[in-house]
Design an enzyme around this catalytic site. Structure first.
Site, PDB file in Angstrom:
ATOM      1  N   LYS A   1      69.680 -15.177  76.064  1.00  0.00           N
ATOM      2  CA  LYS A   1      69.561 -16.622  75.853  1.00  0.00           C
ATOM      3  C   LYS A   1      68.493 -16.954  74.835  1.00  0.00           C
ATOM      4  O   LYS A   1      67.665 -16.122  74.477  1.00  0.00           O
ATOM      5  CB  LYS A   1      69.347 -17.348  77.174  1.00  0.00           C
TER       6      LYS A   1
ATOM      7  N   HIS B   1      79.777 -29.088  87.494  1.00  0.00           N
ATOM      8  CA  HIS B   1      79.744 -28.236  86.290  1.00  0.00           C
ATOM      9  C   HIS B   1      78.747 -27.094  86.381  1.00  0.00           C
ATOM     10  O   HIS B   1      78.774 -26.189  85.558  1.00  0.00           O
ATOM     11  CB  HIS B   1      79.468 -29.076  85.044  1.00  0.00           C
TER      12      HIS B   1
ATOM     13  N   ASP C   1      74.780 -33.253  73.985  1.00  0.00           N
ATOM     14  CA  ASP C   1      75.411 -31.988  73.587  1.00  0.00           C
ATOM     15  C   ASP C   1      76.905 -32.121  73.832  1.00  0.00           C
ATOM     16  O   ASP C   1      77.433 -31.692  74.852  1.00  0.00           O
ATOM     17  CB  ASP C   1      74.812 -30.817  74.365  1.00  0.00           C
TER      18      ASP C   1
ATOM     19  N   HIS D   1      82.154 -29.666  79.548  1.00  0.00           N
ATOM     20  CA  HIS D   1      81.593 -30.540  80.585  1.00  0.00           C
ATOM     21  C   HIS D   1      80.756 -31.697  80.054  1.00  0.00           C
ATOM     22  O   HIS D   1      79.970 -32.270  80.779  1.00  0.00           O
ATOM     23  CB  HIS D   1      80.881 -29.760  81.708  1.00  0.00           C
TER      24      HIS D   1
ATOM     25  N   CYS E   1      79.490 -29.490  75.337  1.00  0.00           N
ATOM     26  CA  CYS E   1      78.805 -28.358  75.944  1.00  0.00           C
ATOM     27  C   CYS E   1      79.816 -27.840  76.960  1.00  0.00           C
ATOM     28  O   CYS E   1      80.449 -28.625  77.651  1.00  0.00           O
ATOM     29  CB  CYS E   1      77.547 -28.849  76.639  1.00  0.00           C
TER      30      CYS E   1
ATOM     31  N   THR F   1      72.634 -20.710  87.049  1.00  0.00           N
ATOM     32  CA  THR F   1      71.481 -20.676  86.168  1.00  0.00           C
ATOM     33  C   THR F   1      71.114 -19.227  85.977  1.00  0.00           C
ATOM     34  O   THR F   1      71.612 -18.356  86.681  1.00  0.00           O
ATOM     35  CB  THR F   1      70.302 -21.399  86.807  1.00  0.00           C
ATOM     36  N   MET F   2      70.225 -19.019  85.037  1.00  0.00           N
ATOM     37  CA  MET F   2      69.828 -17.674  84.658  1.00  0.00           C
ATOM     38  C   MET F   2      69.558 -16.783  85.871  1.00  0.00           C
ATOM     39  O   MET F   2      68.677 -17.057  86.683  1.00  0.00           O
ATOM     40  CB  MET F   2      68.546 -17.821  83.843  1.00  0.00           C
TER      41      MET F   2
END
Length: 511
Positions: free
Chosen positions: A510, A434, A125, A359, A128, A410-411
């Site tokens: 998300k 990151h 990715d 990142h 990202c 995180t979530m």
């Protein structure tokens, strides 16, 4: 590929190659894996250290069969790549990845004809990254309309695995966006001029060449522009929870607890993934031709100066531009959603970009090494640039504080804003962590956690959530990750970046 000589070593023997340098840092001595050109180094605190060593112990007991290599081995294999300088460095959120571990940073000497570029050192990715917007709203303004606002954001921003963009895009637009990055967004009216100023590379890598992006990659990228995607990508409404550095925070337009921000975490979607995949195929051939030997076949690479190396860097830059356009489009949609919810304008709500960091990227940078200025290709995978105060490449507003570094949690857990330091510039080429870094694999998360529980926990914390694919929620549950506070505190203690602001989420959307 060179077979690893360390397959048969016991865990106790392996430990002989790892030496504690300080309370937050270990070094990996040469010989841990074959052909190391430089040593390795990684940053941990007590609980993260336990995870790192357990992973190595498990690997030793299975004689290296199955799964990814442990992160310490991956750091060492990178230290065996041609042209690497100083050390191969692991940040505290490091976990196993393809080729390079996620959270590994390595710099290669541009003046060494044998030095390589490796797509595994950037990741699939490409670019990202994370962007943070501020507002002049307070938590009490958002609470009464929180559910409507979350729904509005979810309606505005296309999310999920195959989500399609709402911003009209022709093939010609895509070519221009790949070349121009945020200049395209600005021209088309989706970005403010100030947004560019507060973005790494000013939102445009100049060496981008859309001709080096395959038609398959473009085909994947065209419908997805301005979409969030799935996996660990999210948009969160966050509240300033703590301010550690008042001066740095005020430069970012953050002056009080309870202030509302929006964090957007996304990347280059299918386009970046295809650019990486295409390059890996070509580089396998280049390695045979140039007789480049590596310890792990996932570390496919090419000499920086070779056709394959140059083509990848130009294609990677184009994918990076795509990711910045993507975050700009989502910024536009976020501003629209807020303006609608509060019957105001984005301008009156002061919805400025604080900063935007990448990142997963490789960049040509100037660094001082052994007292001499050197031109290096710095690979940062799952790690963030963190330049110190007075660095010429950071915006005027942040010259005195150092570059803002956005660390997405995180979530449902907290996120942080850090600032770059001179010590980080000397020790890690201006690089820091990151995010949280996985502790459980995605498959294991799905097996061990039920998504209803995960959603219920978030509700109990008073966090509104909208998810396109609830089945994927377990993979992103806080339990699947290392503790982001541990990670950030380790970087702070090691001096490679300093804490400025802590944010906590009140709403998450998300894929």
């Amino acid at each position: 590929y060179l077979p690893s000589a360390s397959m048969s070593r016991s865990y106790k023997d392996e430990l002989g190659f790892l030496e504690r340098v300080s309370s937050s840092c270990f070094r990996i001595k040469k010989g841990f894996v074959p052909h190391m050109k430089v040593e390795g180094r990684f940053y941990v605190n007590a609980s993260l250290e336990k995870l790192m060593f357990e992973e190595l112990q498990h690997h030793s007991s299975c004689q290296g069969v199955g799964g990814f290599l442990p992160a310490v081995k991956q750091i060492a294999n990178v230290a065996a790549l041609p042209g690497i300088v100083s050390e191969s460095i692991g940040l505290p959120d490091i976990h196993s990845g393809y080729g390079f571990a996620i959270g590994n940073m390595a710099a290669f000497d541009m003046d060494d004809p044998d030095a390589v570029v490796s797509p595994g050192g950037v990741g699939f990715d490409i670019n990202c990254g994370v962007r943070l917007l501020r507002t002049n709203l307070n938590e009490k303004d958002v609470q009464p309309v929180k559910e409507q606002l979350t729904q509005s954001l979810f309606d505005h921003i296309p999310v999920g695995v195959g989500s399609k963009g709402v911003i009209p895009m022709t093939a010609k637009d895509l070519e221009e966006a790949l070349e121009m990055g945020m200049d395209w967004s600005l021209r088309e009216g989706y970005a403010w001029a100030e947004d560019k100023e507060h973005c790494e590379e000013y939102g445009r890598m100049l060496q981008a060449d859309p001709a080096k992006v395959s038609s398959r990659a473009k085909k994947r990228g065209l419908p997805q522009l301005g979409t969030l995607g799935a996996g660990n990508h999210y948009a969160e409404i966050q509240i300033v929870d703590e301010i550690y550095n008042k001066h740095a925070a005020s430069k970012m337009g953050i002056d009080r607890q309870g202030q509302v921000c929006v964090m957007i975490h996304s990347g280059s979607r299918g386009l970046g993934h295809q650019v990486a995949t295409d390059a890996l195929v070509l580089m396998e051939k280049a390695m045979k031709r140039d007789k480049i030997q590596v310890n792990d076949r996932q570390l496919a690479c090419a000499r920086i100066a070779s056709q394959e190396g140059q083509d990848y860097l130009k294609g990677m830059a184009a994918a990076a531009n795509y990711a910045w356009v993507n975050r700009s489009s989502m910024t536009f949609l976020t501003r629209q959603a807020f303006a609608k919810a509060f019957q105001s304008t984005p301008d009156d709500l002061d919805m400025h970009v604080i900063y935007d960091v990448s990142h997963n990227i490789a960049k040509v940078e100037q660094h001082v090494l052994d007292g001499k200025q050197r031109t290096l290709l710095v690979h940062r995978k799952g790690s963030t640039r963190a330049f110190p105060p007075h660095h010429p490449l950071i915006p005027v507003d942040y010259q005195l504080t150092g570059q803002p570094v956005l660390i997405g949690g995180t979530m449902g857990t907290c996120s942080y804003v850090l600032t770059g330091t001179d010590q980080g510039m000397q020790e890690t080429f201006g690089t820091t962590c990151h995010g949280a870094g996985r502790a459980l694999s995605r498959a294991k998360s799905r097996r061990t956690l039920g998504y209803e529980d995960v959603l219920a926990k978030l509700k109990a914390k008073g966090i509104s959530i909208r998810v396109a694919s609830p089945k994927l929620v377990m993979e992103e549950a806080p339990e699947s990750y290392k503790n982001v506070t541990d990670v950030v505190n380790t970087c702070h203690a090691a001096g490679i970046s300093k804490k400025a602001i802590k944010l906590r989420p009140v709403a998450v959307i998300k894929g």
